[in-house]
Structures are given as C-alpha cells and as structure tokens.
Design a protein around this motif. Structure first.
Motif, PDB file in Angstrom:
ATOM      1  N   ASN A   1      15.013   5.859   7.570  1.00 20.84           N
ATOM      2  CA  ASN A   1      14.392   7.030   6.960  1.00 20.84           C
ATOM      3  C   ASN A   1      14.449   6.948   5.439  1.00 20.84           C
ATOM      4  OD1 ASN A   1      13.210   9.698   7.011  1.00 20.84           O
ATOM      5  ND2 ASN A   1      15.218  10.491   6.430  1.00 20.84           N
ATOM      6  N   GLU A   2      15.597   6.521   4.903  1.00 25.84           N
ATOM      7  CA  GLU A   2      15.734   6.403   3.457  1.00 25.84           C
ATOM      8  C   GLU A   2      14.812   5.317   2.906  1.00 25.84           C
ATOM      9  OE1 GLU A   2      20.436   7.822   3.176  1.00 25.84           O
ATOM     10  OE2 GLU A   2      19.889   5.698   3.245  1.00 25.84           O
ATOM     11  N   LEU A   3      14.687   4.209   3.631  1.00 24.60           N
ATOM     12  CA  LEU A   3      13.774   3.154   3.189  1.00 24.60           C
ATOM     13  C   LEU A   3      12.336   3.638   3.187  1.00 24.60           C
ATOM     14  CD1 LEU A   3      15.288   0.068   5.044  1.00 24.60           C
ATOM     15  CD2 LEU A   3      15.283   0.467   2.583  1.00 24.60           C
ATOM     16  N   ALA A   4      11.971   4.407   4.231  1.00 30.14           N
ATOM     17  CA  ALA A   4      10.607   4.925   4.310  1.00 30.14           C
ATOM     18  C   ALA A   4      10.313   5.857   3.138  1.00 30.14           C
ATOM     19  CB  ALA A   4      10.397   5.648   5.641  1.00 30.14           C
ATOM     20  N   LYS A   5      11.265   6.727   2.814  1.00 26.24           N
ATOM     21  CA  LYS A   5      11.060   7.636   1.683  1.00 26.24           C
ATOM     22  C   LYS A   5      10.945   6.865   0.378  1.00 26.24           C
ATOM     23  CE  LYS A   5      13.241  11.807   3.541  1.00 26.24           C
ATOM     24  NZ  LYS A   5      14.353  12.795   3.374  1.00 26.24           N
ATOM     25  N   ALA A   6      11.777   5.812   0.222  1.00 21.19           N
ATOM     26  CA  ALA A   6      11.733   5.016  -1.003  1.00 21.19           C
ATOM     27  C   ALA A   6      10.375   4.338  -1.174  1.00 21.19           C
ATOM     28  CB  ALA A   6      12.852   3.988  -0.991  1.00 21.19           C
ATOM     29  N   LEU A   7       9.720   4.039  -0.071  1.00 22.23           N
ATOM     30  CA  LEU A   7       8.398   3.399  -0.115  1.00 22.23           C
ATOM     31  C   LEU A   7       7.277   4.422  -0.089  1.00 22.23           C
ATOM     32  CD1 LEU A   7       9.006   0.427   2.364  1.00 22.23           C
ATOM     33  CD2 LEU A   7       9.132   0.406  -0.131  1.00 22.23           C
ATOM     34  N   GLY A   8       7.647   5.702  -0.266  1.00 20.21           N
ATOM     35  CA  GLY A   8       6.636   6.744  -0.294  1.00 20.21           C
ATOM     36  C   GLY A   8       5.986   6.983   1.053  1.00 20.21           C
TER      37      GLY A   8
ATOM     38  N   ASP B   1       4.563   5.021   2.879  1.00 20.87           N
ATOM     39  CA  ASP B   1       3.272   4.336   2.840  1.00 20.87           C
ATOM     40  C   ASP B   1       3.318   3.138   3.797  1.00 20.87           C
ATOM     41  OD1 ASP B   1       0.896   3.136   2.301  1.00 20.87           O
ATOM     42  OD2 ASP B   1       1.227   2.866   0.152  1.00 20.87           O
ATOM     43  N   PRO B   2       2.581   3.194   4.912  1.00 20.54           N
ATOM     44  CA  PRO B   2       2.597   2.063   5.848  1.00 20.54           C
ATOM     45  C   PRO B   2       1.955   0.809   5.259  1.00 20.54           C
ATOM     46  CG  PRO B   2       0.944   3.669   6.493  1.00 20.54           C
ATOM     47  CD  PRO B   2       1.726   4.303   5.388  1.00 20.54           C
ATOM     48  N   ASP B   3       1.119   0.977   4.222  1.00 15.58           N
ATOM     49  CA  ASP B   3       0.468  -0.169   3.565  1.00 15.58           C
ATOM     50  C   ASP B   3       1.040  -0.358   2.161  1.00 15.58           C
ATOM     51  OD1 ASP B   3      -1.258  -0.664   5.745  1.00 15.58           O
ATOM     52  OD2 ASP B   3      -2.570   0.952   5.064  1.00 15.58           O
ATOM     53  N   PHE B   4       2.366  -0.253   2.051  1.00 11.47           N
ATOM     54  CA  PHE B   4       3.028  -0.293   0.743  1.00 11.47           C
ATOM     55  C   PHE B   4       2.684  -1.579  -0.019  1.00 11.47           C
ATOM     56  CE2 PHE B   4       6.713  -1.485  -1.878  1.00 11.47           C
ATOM     57  CZ  PHE B   4       6.745  -0.381  -2.729  1.00 11.47           C
ATOM     58  N   ALA B   5       2.717  -2.708   0.679  1.00 11.96           N
ATOM     59  CA  ALA B   5       2.450  -3.985   0.007  1.00 11.96           C
ATOM     60  C   ALA B   5       1.036  -4.012  -0.564  1.00 11.96           C
ATOM     61  CB  ALA B   5       2.649  -5.140   0.984  1.00 11.96           C
ATOM     62  N   THR B   6       0.065  -3.508   0.205  1.00  9.11           N
ATOM     63  CA  THR B   6      -1.322  -3.474  -0.273  1.00  9.11           C
ATOM     64  C   THR B   6      -1.452  -2.544  -1.471  1.00  9.11           C
ATOM     65  OG1 THR B   6      -2.100  -3.896   1.978  1.00  9.11           O
ATOM     66  CG2 THR B   6      -3.700  -3.001   0.405  1.00  9.11           C
TER      67      THR B   6
ATOM     68  N   GLN C   1      -2.080  -1.873  -7.431  1.00 11.92           N
ATOM     69  CA  GLN C   1      -1.631  -1.348  -8.716  1.00 11.92           C
ATOM     70  C   GLN C   1      -1.352  -2.477  -9.711  1.00 11.92           C
ATOM     71  OE1 GLN C   1       1.747   1.070  -7.771  1.00 11.92           O
ATOM     72  NE2 GLN C   1       0.515   2.741  -6.910  1.00 11.92           N
ATOM     73  N   ILE C   2      -0.774  -3.570  -9.234  1.00 16.63           N
ATOM     74  CA  ILE C   2      -0.496  -4.709 -10.107  1.00 16.63           C
ATOM     75  C   ILE C   2      -1.794  -5.322 -10.620  1.00 16.63           C
ATOM     76  CG2 ILE C   2       0.459  -7.038 -10.166  1.00 16.63           C
ATOM     77  CD1 ILE C   2       2.621  -6.086  -8.234  1.00 16.63           C
TER      78      ILE C   2
END
Length: 350
Positions: free
Chosen positions: A165-172, A174-179, A184-185
């Motif tokens: 749960n904490e990891l999910a919150k840290a990633l917002g 977002d299921p497509d966090f890497a994309t 953004q980069i």
C-alpha cells in the motif's frame, strides 16, 4: 481328606462322592439353611413389587396431566432453525451451501466442484485420510518460513515503504508509472540543452524588476538605489495593525527620522531634530464662512478669549456677522481642541 465343593453362583456347599456320609450331612444342613435365606430374600423383594398388569390413569397421578399439557403446548409452539442451535453458524448461508464442522461449530461453506469430483484426490485413498492430512501438515510452510520470506522481500526498505500500500501511494497509485515517468523525462531539456527563454527570469529581461501583471507579498526587505514610481496608490500598513511610518535618513546627523500616521492623536506626525514628535499643521483652503471642521494646525483670530497662552479655549462662529470668530456667544462651536498662541490667535491642535 474331605472334598469341599459348592454351587457356582451362590457358593452353596454340595456333597461329594469322596466324602463320608457324616461329613456331607453337615454340608447338606448348611446348604439348606443358605437356600432358606435366599428364598426368604427373594420373597421379600417380590412383595415390594407391583403386579405385571398394574396400571394407573393419568388423572390419578397428581400434577402429571398439567405437566403433560405444558410440555405439549411448548412443543407445538417451537420453531427451530439451524441458526438457532448453539453449535451452528449459518447466518450467512445461501442456496447450495454445505455444512462443515469448523472450530467447534457447524459452519455454512460454499460447495466447490472439487467436493463432488469423480477422480480421486492425490494422497487420499480409502481409510488413510488422517495419514494424508498428516503428510500435508508436514510439508506446509510454517510461520518462521513465511516470516523469513517476507523479510527477504522487504529487505532494507524504510518503514514508510515496506508495504504494498505504501509503495502504491509513493507511485501515485499509477499502474502505468513507468510510462508516465518516461513521458515526463521526454519533456525535459538535456544536460547540454538551453531553454529558448533562458535569458529571462520568469519572463522578464534585464530591464524589468517584476512582471506588470504580478501581485504578492514580500516578507523580507527591498532596497532600491534608484527611483520608485507609482501611478496608483502607495499603501503603508495595509494590514491595519498599529501606526504607519515612513523612515527618512538624515545624512547630516546620521540619524533616522520618521514621518507617519500616529493612532494616538489620530493625526500625521513628524520627528524633528530634537527627537520629539509633533503634529503636522494643515491649512483649510475652502471658502465657506460657516465651516466648523477646520484641519489640525489651522490658525484663526478669535475675539473675547480668556485662556492663558497655549491654554485651551472654545471657539465659535461669531453670530453677529460672517467675518469673525468669538470665544463666547451662541454661534456654532468649532470642532476639535483650540489653544491660544498669543493675543487673539488660536490654533487647532486636535
């Protein structure tokens, strides 16, 4: 030597062919006495029993009819469900569920297809269910194994990032966090690139201090070595807390001098060389002969005064004409406090 024999059940003496008549005669007498005692006991016990066909009507037994009626009434009104039984837990039962005995209660469970399978379950053959369960128990992971696996998974992660749960919150979440991050980069400048407006600070060039459409608050200090121009109002102490002052620096005496609005006398005041503060004298530039609210600092000639120098005196509009002021009579009183400055000269001080 005589032979002593007796009956199997009650141990009554019996004669024997090896004994002489005198010896067995005594045994026979003893046997008859024992038989007499047994028969007497049987008769006594039978005398206390009722006959085989003995009967009583229900009404002849006191209270029996009422108790039977209460019992019958209770039974007829009983509506029992599985959920009402103490050893069941079927409150959530739905169509097609089965009962399974779990932790001391019959519990409703979902009927799975595996329960009705035709093919045998591996390890479960006839008459060895306990053995199969024991094998399963021996091969399952214990608590220590599970905890070790979890510790290896968490590793050295900080306490705020050691759960999913904490990891999910840290990633917002977002299921497509890497994309998202890759996109953004892609929109950022490279290390050797330069922005088109890099010569500007927030859209300003070197000739501008701040944007013309900006507004805000400066919490620190602002030093201006040139000029400050304002086409509108210049507000001082807009937060309405205490007096409002402007500080001027006297180069001759290397001293700061203040000018501003003092809430105590409710007037503009200025600091002089002696360090004292004095109200600013203002002048009435109107043309009304009946004006009574003249500004602080205004000077008039008022007849018939009785106050000492710098003493206060009530000043009025002279009621005999529209040219003079008087310290007596019935003319309208001038607003504020007036002090005599010598002769008939009076000045408003507050």
């Amino acid at each position: 030597m005589p032979t002593d024999v007796a009956t199997t059940h009650n141990n009554i003496p019996k004669p024997h062919e090896d004994n002489d008549l005198d010896y067995d005669m005594g045994r026979i007498i003893l046997a008859l006495d024992l038989i007499d005692v047994l028969v007497f006991s049987i008769n006594t016990a039978l005398a206390g029993k009722t006959a085989t066909g003995h009967q009583h009507a229900i009404a002849d037994i006191e209270g029996l009819q009422n108790q039977l009626a209460v019992l019958a009434d209770g039974v007829s009104n009983v509506s029992v469900t599985l959920d009402a039984l103490e050893d069941t837990n079927v409150s959530d039962a739905t169509q097609g569920m089965l009962l399974q005995y779990l932790t001391g209660k019959w519990t409703a469970i979902v009927a799975k297809a595996a329960f009705f399978g035709v093919d045998p379950i591996a390890g479960l053959i006839a008459n060895n269910v306990q053995e199969a369960l024991a094998n399963l128990q021996a091969t399952k992971a214990n608590q220590a194994d599970i905890q070790s696996a979890l510790d290896n998974l968490v590793g050295a992660a900080p306490g705020t990032l050691d759960t999913l749960n904490e990891l999910a919150k840290a990633l917002g979440n977002d299921p497509d966090f890497a994309t998202t991050i890759a996109g953004q980069i892609a929109g950022k400048l490279g290390t050797g690139d330069k922005a088109a407006d890099s010569e500007l600070l927030d859209g300003l060039d070197s000739s501008q201090f701040m944007r013309s459409n900006a507004s805000g608050t400066i919490s620190g200090h602002l030093t201006v070595t040139g000029h400050v121009y304002a086409t509108g109002y210049l507000y001082i102490n807009r937060d309405n807390v205490g007096d409002a002052w402007i500080v001027f620096y006297d180069d001759n005496s290397n001293t700061e001098r203040t000018f501003g609005w003092d809430d105590s006398p409710n007037a503009f005041v200025a600091e002089e060389n002696d360090g004292g503060y004095h109200k600013l004298a203002l002048v009435y530039d109107g043309s009304s002969a009946n004006e009574t609210n003249l500004p602080i600092g205004h000077v008039i000639w008022c007849e018939n005064g009785s106050a000492n120098r710098n003493g206060s005196q009530t000043c009025r509009l002279y009621d005999g004409d529209s040219r003079q002021y008087s310290c007596n009579g019935s003319g309208s009183v001038l607003s504020g406090t007036w002090r005599r400055r010598g002769g008939n000269i009076f000045q408003r001080v507050s």
